[in-house]
Design an enzyme around this catalytic site. Structure first.
Site, PDB file in Angstrom:
ATOM      1  N   MET A   1       0.848  -1.200   0.000  1.00 17.09           N
ATOM      2  CA  MET A   1       0.000   0.000   0.000  1.00 17.09           C
ATOM      3  C   MET A   1       0.883   1.249   0.000  1.00 17.09           C
ATOM      4  SD  MET A   1      -2.992  -1.269   2.638  1.00 17.09           S
ATOM      5  CE  MET A   1      -1.897  -1.398   4.047  1.00 17.09           C
ATOM      6  N   ASP A   2       1.187   1.732  -1.179  1.00 17.86           N
ATOM      7  CA  ASP A   2       2.140   2.834  -1.337  1.00 17.86           C
ATOM      8  C   ASP A   2       1.430   4.079  -1.877  1.00 17.86           C
ATOM      9  OD1 ASP A   2       4.515   4.223  -1.459  1.00 17.86           O
ATOM     10  OD2 ASP A   2       5.137   3.355  -3.368  1.00 17.86           O
ATOM     11  N   GLY A   3       1.697   5.214  -1.270  1.00 13.38           N
ATOM     12  CA  GLY A   3       1.203   6.460  -1.837  1.00 13.38           C
ATOM     13  C   GLY A   3       0.258   7.258  -0.956  1.00 13.38           C
TER      14      GLY A   3
END
Length: 350
Positions: free
Chosen positions: A40-42
């Site tokens: 879960m990036d960003g």
């Protein structure tokens, strides 16, 4: 008036649900992955993009996670793993780390509520990682959630917190060695070998250190040293195994063991096998992932499931995690189906 306003909304929501189920039935004609993992990036970039506080990004990320979990379980995915908090994330600003811990605690408690997604889909929760690094309230909440959902068996959610793959592999090797050492020591005790070794230690004035203690000159108990033969300093001899090191050193010093016997003992060495390591991995509770999805367009794993993803495709849409939606998941599954036969052949050759 409120009823009139709410009716079209319910109808529209029902229509979307119907269309989604139809879409899933079409996709289900092909193979469906058993296990999907998400990086879960960003979240922080999402907050910056919308000129909001970083906490807003993390909350939006949690909402996106709940939607993605619902899509996965409706599609028939049995296991979902999410990379929620890396050990490296502890290096972030203290106030952000504390905010994440507080948010995690709040959401853990929320997952156990009656109307939560966990109860809706019968999800069993696992919190994967070095949980000792978490503060006490979060660790206790994680343990409570795992215990409360232990009987759920329809789907599984694995949340990686205080996790890195390097830490997982190191821990698994240490636990495998510890387990094997205990097995050998138990066998020796039951066979009466301990008494024999204690008697041999006193012969010829030879002094041998305990196996767990390092020698003063740098040698360790794993290496038996033949150094007091006839009052001289001899060469070091590699002991065939940790628990035989003392007896091995004595017998070699006294000329009671020839080269053939040394080789034979080395062949019979107790070894740590791949299966011994794998059963002590944090992720041993689930099969290896079929797909890894990382948002934000990044194509690196960032120390996530390195052991388990040798033949796992990585899908990296440009969307930030809070922006990830149904079509990104569908596209990832379609790509998985396209390469399914090739990946299965690779796995069978392992």
């Amino acid at each position: 008036m409120e009823k009139a306003d709410g009716k079209p909304s319910k109808l529209f929501g029902g229509l979307l649900t119907f269309l989604r189920k139809c879409l899933f039935k079409v996709v289900s004609v092909g193979p469906i992955p058993d296990h999907v993992a998400f990086i879960m990036d960003g979240n922080r970039r999402y907050a910056k993009k919308h000129n909001s506080h970083v906490g807003t990004g993390h909350k939006a990320g949690y909402s996106s996670l709940m939607s993605m979990l619902a899509y996965c379980y409706e599609l028939g995915v049995k296991y979902v793993t999410v990379y929620a908090f890396s050990i490296d994330n502890f290096k972030r600003r203290p106030e952000e780390v504390q905010y994440l811990m507080d948010l995690m605690l709040e959401k853990m408690e929320g997952l156990l509520e009656h109307e939560s997604i966990v109860n809706q889909y019968g999800i069993r929760l696992y919190f994967i990682g070095n949980l000792k690094l978490l503060n006490e309230p979060v660790r206790l909440a994680a343990e409570k959630a795992m215990k409360a959902t232990a009987k759920n068996n329809k789907a599984t959610l694995l949340v990686c917190v205080a996790y890195t793959s390097c830490d997982e592999i190191l821990n698994a090797i240490q636990e495998a060695c510890k387990c094997r050492r205990n097995e050998i020591q138990t066998s020796k005790v039951s066979g009466g070998e301990n008494e024999k070794i204690q008697e041999d230690k006193k012969s010829n004035g030879l002094v041998i250190h305990d196996l767990q203690e390092p020698y003063e000159d740098g040698f360790h108990g794993f290496e038996a040293v033949d150094r007091i033969c006839n009052g001289g300093i001899g060469h070091s001899v590699k002991a065939p195994c940790e628990d035989d090191a003392e007896d091995f050193a004595i017998r070699t010093c006294n000329g009671l063991m020839d080269k053939a016997e040394v080789c034979e003992k080395q062949r019979n060495l107790p070894t740590i096998k791949l299966v011994d390591v794998e059963k002590h991995m944090y992720m041993a509770v689930a099969p290896d992932p079929d797909i890894v999805i990382r948002s934000s367009g990044e194509t690196r794993l960032s120390n996530f499931l390195l052991w388990q993803t040798a033949y796992c495709p990585l899908y990296s849409p440009a969307a930030l995690w809070p922006e990830l939606g149904l079509w990104h998941l569908i596209w990832a599954v379609l790509n998985f189906q396209r390469s399914y036969q090739y990946l299965e052949k690779k796995r069978k050759k392992m």
